[in-house]
Design a protein around this motif. Structure first.
Motif, short mmCIF file in Angstrom:
data_model
loop_
_atom_site.label_atom_id
_atom_site.label_comp_id
_atom_site.label_asym_id
_atom_site.label_seq_id
_atom_site.Cartn_x
_atom_site.Cartn_y
_atom_site.Cartn_z
N THR A 36 83.12 37.78 28.56
CA THR A 36 84.48 38.34 28.49
C THR A 36 84.97 38.59 29.91
O THR A 36 84.27 39.22 30.71
CB THR A 36 84.49 39.66 27.71
OG1 THR A 36 84.08 39.42 26.36
CG2 THR A 36 85.90 40.25 27.68
N LEU A 37 86.15 38.09 30.20
CA LEU A 37 86.78 38.28 31.50
C LEU A 37 87.94 39.25 31.35
O LEU A 37 88.80 39.07 30.48
CB LEU A 37 87.29 36.94 32.04
CG LEU A 37 88.16 36.99 33.30
CD1 LEU A 37 87.36 37.48 34.50
CD2 LEU A 37 88.79 35.63 33.57
N VAL A 38 87.96 40.29 32.19
CA VAL A 38 89.02 41.28 32.15
C VAL A 38 89.73 41.30 33.51
O VAL A 38 89.08 41.46 34.56
CB VAL A 38 88.48 42.69 31.84
CG1 VAL A 38 89.61 43.72 31.87
CG2 VAL A 38 87.79 42.71 30.49
N LEU A 39 91.04 41.12 33.49
CA LEU A 39 91.86 41.16 34.69
C LEU A 39 92.91 42.26 34.54
O LEU A 39 93.58 42.34 33.51
CB LEU A 39 92.56 39.82 34.91
CG LEU A 39 91.68 38.61 35.23
CD1 LEU A 39 92.52 37.34 35.25
CD2 LEU A 39 90.98 38.79 36.57
N LYS A 40 93.05 43.09 35.57
CA LYS A 40 94.07 44.14 35.57
C LYS A 40 94.93 43.95 36.81
O LYS A 40 94.42 43.90 37.94
CB LYS A 40 93.43 45.53 35.59
CG LYS A 40 92.63 45.86 34.33
CD LYS A 40 92.06 47.27 34.40
CE LYS A 40 91.28 47.60 33.14
NZ LYS A 40 90.70 48.98 33.18
N LEU A 41 96.23 43.88 36.61
CA LEU A 41 97.18 43.70 37.69
C LEU A 41 98.15 44.88 37.70
O LEU A 41 98.84 45.12 36.71
CB LEU A 41 97.96 42.39 37.54
CG LEU A 41 97.22 41.08 37.86
CD1 LEU A 41 96.28 40.71 36.72
CD2 LEU A 41 98.21 39.94 38.07
N THR A 42 98.19 45.58 38.83
CA THR A 42 99.09 46.72 38.98
C THR A 42 100.07 46.42 40.10
O THR A 42 99.65 46.12 41.23
CB THR A 42 98.30 47.99 39.32
OG1 THR A 42 97.29 48.20 38.33
CG2 THR A 42 99.23 49.19 39.37
N PRO A 43 101.37 46.45 39.81
CA PRO A 43 102.34 46.10 40.86
C PRO A 43 102.29 47.08 42.03
O PRO A 43 102.12 48.28 41.86
CB PRO A 43 103.68 46.15 40.14
CG PRO A 43 103.46 47.00 38.95
CD PRO A 43 102.04 46.81 38.56
N VAL A 44 102.43 46.50 43.23
CA VAL A 44 102.52 47.30 44.44
C VAL A 44 103.99 47.37 44.83
O VAL A 44 104.55 46.41 45.35
CB VAL A 44 101.69 46.68 45.58
CG1 VAL A 44 101.81 47.54 46.85
CG2 VAL A 44 100.23 46.55 45.17
N GLY A 45 104.65 48.46 44.53
CA GLY A 45 106.08 48.57 44.75
C GLY A 45 106.84 47.97 43.58
O GLY A 45 106.31 47.75 42.48
#
Length: 656
Positions: free
Chosen positions: A617-626
């Motif tokens: 299982t691959l988990v990716l989390k992307l949180t915007p910077v600005g």
């Protein structure tokens, strides 16, 4: 002694003479009153005649022969009765007459309905009619001077409301309908075992018909057609004719109350056969709780808006007619309408349906189909359940009225007409594969409309479909021996107005034997005005929408090995070499990504492990910077994905 005997004889003679004199007096009085009633009709211009009148004062039995009346309307309404006998006649008060039993023989009622310049001539015949415990007005009704459908129905209902009877029995009844030249219709209807109980104040407690048969000629698709049918065991409970009359009363035009017309109507088997080779059978029909709302169900206005038979209405009249039809649905309440055991034999093959259900309230309702079984040229078609939720029939009528000149955003009006759809255990042929597509479940719902656009929606589905060999994208699946793919989806989206945010959750998709994916996405600064059918306005406002956090989870169910195998075949290398080559390509591209965003290095390592070890299982989390404009982000993902990723903090992990 002789004097006594002579006195007795004289008394007897006087008594007999008095009896016959009294009987003669009553006979004359009754005949005078009957003749006065007929004269009242004649004085109003109608035709009215009768034959012999007789009255038995001891049995209180009145008999009248050869009754014939005809109204002044053109075409006229006429009534003929060969003989009428009323037993136990009485007069409860000055305005009423009563009878224990009324028997009429050879009754014939004939009238014509004029509707938008067209005429339908009806003739009803009853060899015998029985009324028990009857009470009604002493004076005969004033026959209508008009032959319009509205006036005739109002007249009939008004007279019905003036009488009471414990029961009405008609052993057999026939009706013949003939049309004017511009209406291609003529038919005959017969009924047997007609009975009604509890008639009072315009209401019927129960009515039954043992059997009905119909036979008529008409035209279908420009071809002459003959229709024959039979209906068994019609039962009606709690009919209120006065409630039905409210929609014909001009004084009720603004009445917004609901009036119940029927509590329940049900039938047994119904069969109908067309000369064109179609036969339909219904096991049962049931209708519960029918109510009308006069303020919306403007029947006189609807009939006035109908075009003359055989003519095409101009657009303005067509729109008015559809608007009136919409009002009809808005003024109607049907608690439940259900037809069960439907089978249709057609030249193209049989169609079966376990049941059809519909309910309507103020123009909106739910439509459901159960147990569909049919055949198509390419194979069977089956569905255990299909439903349309919150079907707005009134809005559908108004929408169809504007199809000739559709306004902007017309396609979006579909979301206003239906609130959702369901499908279960559906099987249908798929192209020319000789294999079916199967839908275990499909549920799509939407709501909280802003204008014509929904701001929340949810889709759940489980589908199994054959792999299409003609689609190049499907060749890797076929090469891996996969000829059927199972798909599962659970997708949702909702806009929260106080925060101007959109959450896309849940977002779950599973491709059997390939992968399972889930995601969470959010958008910020989504104004209400973006939900506009004006595409230019919506696009201008969409520019201010910002991307929120993204969380993506991929679970390998065999897709990695499928990818490796396809690469190995295309490059003619071993699977181990193919896997190594794919991992190396990921690392090479990852270096470019890491140059733009150092967080990408960890993501590249996680993706490499995901390819290296199957079933992970691959988990990716992307949180915007600005602030990250969503539309600009989409464009960057197409042209320069590394720049797009540089705007996010990236976290990645793997696990079995």
């Amino acid at each position: 002694m002789m004097k006594i005997l002579a006195g007795l004889i004289a008394a007897l003679v006087l008594a007999v003479a008095g009896y016959f004199g009294f009987e003669s007096y009553l006979q004359h009085r009754i005949a005078t009153e009957v003749e006065a009633a007929f004269e009242q009709l004649r004085s109003a211009g109608a035709k009215a005649s009768h034959g012999k009148i007789s009255y038995d004062p001891w049995k209180r039995t009145l008999a009248i022969a050869d009754i014939a009346t005809e109204s002044t309307a053109q075409p006229p309404l006429s009534l003929k009765i060969a003989s009428l006998t009323a037993s136990g006649v009485g007069q409860p008060d000055a305005a009423l007459v009563s009878a224990d039993l009324i028997e009429a023989a050879d009754v014939e009622i004939s009238f014509a309905i004029i509707l938008n310049g067209s005429q339908l001539q009806y003739t009803y015949k009853m060899p015998k009619l029985l009324l028990a415990a009857y009470a009604g007005p002493r004076q005969p009704p004033q026959l209508p001077a008009s032959a319009s459908a509205i006036d005739l129905y109002r007249f009939a209902i008004a007279q019905f409301a003036r009488v009471t009877a414990s029961s009405v029995t008609v052993p057999s009844l026939s009706a013949v309908v003939k049309s004017s030249a511009n209406i291609p219709f003529a038919g005959e209807f017969t009924y047997s075992g007609v009975a009604m109980q509890g008639i009072k104040d315009g209401k019927i407690a129960t009515a039954t018909v043992d059997k009905a048969a119909l036979a008529y000629n008409t035209q279908s698709a420009g071809k002459a057609d003959s229709i024959d049918g039979t209906l068994a065991n019609l039962t009606l409970h709690d009919l209120d004719a006065t409630a039905a009359a409210t929609v014909l009363d001009p004084e009720k035009a603004n009445d917004d109350h609901s009036y119940r017309v029927y509590r329940q109507i049900s039938t047994g088997a119904y069969d109908i056969t067309s000369q064109q080779g179609v036969h339909m059978h219904l096991d049962r029909i049931a209708v519960d709780d029918v109510e009308v709302r006069p303020s919306r169900l403007q029947l006189p206005a609807l009939l006035a808006a109908l075009p003359a038979a055989g003519t095409t209405p101009p657009p303005a009249q067509a729109r008015e007619m559809m608007e009136r039809l919409a009002g009809l649905y808005e003024g109607l309440h049907v608690g439940n309408f259900e037809v069960s055991g439907i089978s249709i034999d057609t030249p193209q093959g049989p169609i079966k349906l376990s049941s059809l259900q519909l309910n309507i309230d103020s123009g909106r309702g739910d439509l459901g189909l159960e147990g569909l079984d049919a055949r198509t040229p390419k194979g069977p078609l089956r569905a255990e359940h299909f439903a349309l939720k919150s079907l707005d029939l009134a809005k559908l009528m108004r929408l169809s009225a504007s199809l000739s000149n559709p306004p902007s955003g017309q396609a979006l009006a579909f979301f206003q007409v239906v609130g959702g759809a369901e499908l279960k255990n559906f099987v249908a042929p798929y192209k020319d594969t000789n294999k079916p597509i199967s839908i275990d479940t499909f549920s799509l719902n939407w709501g909280r409309l802003v204008g014509p656009i929904p701001t929340e929606a949810h889709l759940a589905a489980k589908i199994s479909t054959p792999v299409d060999a003609t689609n190049p994208a499907a060749l890797p699946l076929l090469a891996a021996g996969i000829d059927t793919v199972a798909l599962g989806a659970d997708l949702g989206a909702a806009w929260h107005e106080p925060s101007d945010a959109v959450a896309l959750e849940p977002m779950e998709v599973e491709i059997g034997g390939v992968l399972k994916a889930s995601a969470r996405l959010s958008l910020a600064r989504v104004p209400r005005e973006v939900f506009s059918p004006d595409m230019q306005q919506a696009a201008a406002l969409a520019a201010q929408i910002e991307a929120g956090a993204v969380e993506l989870s991929l679970h390998d169910l065999g897709g990695v090995d499928l990818l490796v195998g396809q690469y190995a075949r295309s490059q003619n290398v071993s699977r181990e070499a193919a896997r190594s080559a794919i991992m190396e390509a990921i690392k090479t591209n990852g270096e470019k990504a890491a140059a733009a965003n150092p967080d990408a290095e960890g993501a590249v390592e996680a993706i490499t492990r995901f390819i290296e070890t199957p079933q992970q299982t691959l988990v990716l989390k992307l949180t915007p910077v600005g602030k990250v404009p969503a539309l600009k982000l989409l464009q960057q993902l197409k042209t320069d994905p590394f720049v797009a990723l540089a705007q996010f903090k990236i976290e990645a992990s793997t696990g079995l």
